[in-house]
Design a protein around this motif. Structure first.
Motif, PDB file in Angstrom:
ATOM      1  N   HIS A 144       0.830  -1.210   0.000  1.00  0.00           N
ATOM      2  CA  HIS A 144       0.000   0.000   0.000  1.00  0.00           C
ATOM      3  C   HIS A 144       0.858   1.252   0.000  1.00  0.00           C
ATOM      4  CE1 HIS A 144      -3.925  -1.736   1.978  1.00  0.00           C
ATOM      5  NE2 HIS A 144      -3.622  -2.319   0.836  1.00  0.00           N
ATOM      6  N   MET A 200      -5.342   5.046   1.965  1.00  0.00           N
ATOM      7  CA  MET A 200      -4.386   4.047   1.507  1.00  0.00           C
ATOM      8  C   MET A 200      -4.802   3.543   0.137  1.00  0.00           C
ATOM      9  SD  MET A 200      -3.462   1.881   4.854  1.00  0.00           S
ATOM     10  CE  MET A 200      -5.086   1.182   5.064  1.00  0.00           C
ATOM     11  N   HIS A 214       3.930   0.955   2.477  1.00  0.00           N
ATOM     12  CA  HIS A 214       3.965  -0.010   3.579  1.00  0.00           C
ATOM     13  C   HIS A 214       3.352  -1.327   3.135  1.00  0.00           C
ATOM     14  CE1 HIS A 214       0.110   2.135   3.864  1.00  0.00           C
ATOM     15  NE2 HIS A 214      -0.398   0.966   4.261  1.00  0.00           N
ATOM     16  N   MET A 255       0.581  -4.055   4.031  1.00  0.00           N
ATOM     17  CA  MET A 255      -0.617  -4.198   4.830  1.00  0.00           C
ATOM     18  C   MET A 255      -0.756  -5.677   5.122  1.00  0.00           C
ATOM     19  SD  MET A 255      -2.782  -1.624   5.527  1.00  0.00           S
ATOM     20  CE  MET A 255      -2.308  -1.977   7.194  1.00  0.00           C
ATOM     21  N   HIS A 259       0.614   4.405   9.736  1.00  0.00           N
ATOM     22  CA  HIS A 259       0.184   5.245   8.616  1.00  0.00           C
ATOM     23  C   HIS A 259       0.338   6.719   8.896  1.00  0.00           C
ATOM     24  CE1 HIS A 259      -1.010   1.633   6.874  1.00  0.00           C
ATOM     25  NE2 HIS A 259      -1.962   1.411   7.711  1.00  0.00           N
TER      26      HIS A 259
HETATM   27 CU   LIG Z   1      -2.375   0.086   4.264  1.00  0.00          CU
END
Ligand SMILES: [Cu+2]
Length: 151
Positions: free
Chosen positions: A75, A86, A108, A110, A151
């Protein structure tokens, strides 16, 4: 120095090179791979790392999977109209010799549907799929949450 010793002196560095090459999984190294511990009850976790492409050509990551999670996606956090959202990233290209960082507030992993409760110090295997190539295996370490921003 006798002949055997002389031969060994030449051969040993060559053997070291060969075994070193055999031990390498491929051109991509996954560095500083970690997962912030999630609060109890969270069904999602994030994963961060740095991809380092030590090869001579670009590598594209197309997916990821882990025995510890039902689903793993790549993401990116984007800011639109003052809101953080996201977005799924289907392909991540790493240029030859380049690094791509997955970090809080940006790219990142997820990690969804955890199969077990993870505690700080636990290690999680994550395997990345690459376009037309062998996969990349990495080991992520769960770290305590304090100071880590999700996040
Ligand atoms: Cu995410």
């Amino acid at each position: 120095m006798n002949r055997t010793a002389r031969t060994l002196r030449v051969l040993l560095p060559v053997l070291a090179l060969l075994t070193g090459a055999a031990a390498a999984e491929g051109p991509v190294a996954v560095e500083e791979a970690w997962i912030p511990q999630s609060p109890p009850g969270m069904e999602m976790m994030a994963g961060y790392a740095t991809f380092h492409n030590r090869g001579t050509g670009p590598v594209t990551i197309t997916g990821a999977a882990s025995p510890a999670f039902g689903r793993v996606e790549l993401h990116r956090t984007v800011h639109e109209g003052g809101m953080a959202r996201m977005k799924r990233v289907p392909h991540l290209r790493i240029e030859a010799g380049g690094r791509v960082r997955l970090e809080p507030g940006g790219l990142h992993l997820m990690l969804m549907a955890p199969r077990r409760r993870l505690a700080p110090g636990d290690e999680v295997e994550i395997t990345f799929t690459t376009a037309g190539g062998r996969g990349v295996q990495a080991r992520f370490t769960v770290r305590p949450r304090n100071g880590a921003h999700h996040h």
